[in-house]
Design an enzyme around this catalytic site. Structure first.
Site, PDB file in Angstrom:
ATOM      1  N   VAL A   1       0.460  -0.872  -0.543  1.00 28.41           N
ATOM      2  CA  VAL A   1      -0.121  -0.120   0.187  1.00 28.41           C
ATOM      3  C   VAL A   1       0.659   1.031   0.262  1.00 28.41           C
ATOM      4  O   VAL A   1       2.167   1.082   0.897  1.00 28.41           O
ATOM      5  CB  VAL A   1      -1.252   0.078   1.528  1.00 28.41           C
ATOM      6  N   CYS A   2       0.532   2.421  -0.317  1.00 31.42           N
ATOM      7  CA  CYS A   2       1.255   3.778  -0.375  1.00 31.42           C
ATOM      8  C   CYS A   2       2.482   3.417  -0.845  1.00 31.42           C
ATOM      9  O   CYS A   2       2.996   3.073  -2.241  1.00 31.42           O
ATOM     10  CB  CYS A   2       0.909   4.329   0.130  1.00 31.42           C
TER      11      CYS A   2
END
Length: 185
Positions: free
Chosen positions: A116-117
């Site tokens: 994520v991210c």
């Protein structure tokens, strides 16, 4: 249920480590959080990133997150999937060859990898993303492309699965990101 390895480091994004760590356990999975050069019981500092209308996210001090396993003692074959939260940690963890070997193990073993991210920074540093559609925080788009991947710009609440990769732009995507990872497990 699955046994998951979660890579941590100082200034990992608070929500991106706390929420998956707890939610995946609530689903019945075992989650082992580790950090290079740290042992079970040691803590990493987290940072809270928020979207407050500026050109980029803001950063504030987060919580201390306690690791529940020792990085040096892990046996990669014992794990079913890898979870890579974002924040500042991936930017320097990608300089650690052992961390890159961990990522490569999961990719080469065709086990699920959820990032994520800024977690995409570890993916891009460790493996070719050629043929894969990858989401991440938009600032990581150049790295995804340089690693041969197709950067997918999706809503901050969405996630995408491509092969064994499950990726999302940021913590607001947790419900969808975790649901898609759980489907692969």
């Amino acid at each position: 249920m699955a046994r998951l390895l979660l890579l941590a480091g100082d200034f990992v994004e608070d929500y991106e480590i706390m929420v998956p760590f707890q939610a995946l356990q609530a689903m019945g999975h075992r989650v082992d959080a580790v950090c290079p050069d740290k042992k079970e019981g040691d803590k990493v500092k987290t940072a809270i990133h928020d979207f407050e209308g500026d050109q980029t996210y803001t950063e504030k001090a987060g919580h201390l997150f306690a690791l529940n396993e020792t990085f040096a003692d892990i046996t990669l074959a014992d794990y079913d999937a890898l979870v890579i939260p974002g924040g500042r940690a991936p930017e320097y963890l990608r300089l650690d060859e052992r961390v890159l070997e961990v990522v490569r193990h999961f990719v080469d073993s065709e086990k699920p990898v959820a990032a994520v991210c800024h977690g995409a920074q570890l993916l891009a540093a460790a493996v070719s993303l050629s043929g894969h559609r990858i989401s991440a925080y938009p600032a990581c788009a150049p790295e995804v492309r340089l690693a041969g991947g197709e950067f997918v710009d999706i809503e901050v609440t969405d996630a995408i699965t491509c092969g064994k990769f499950v990726t999302a732009p940021a913590w607001p995507a947790h419900p969808e990101w975790l649901r898609q990872l759980n489907e692969l497990l």
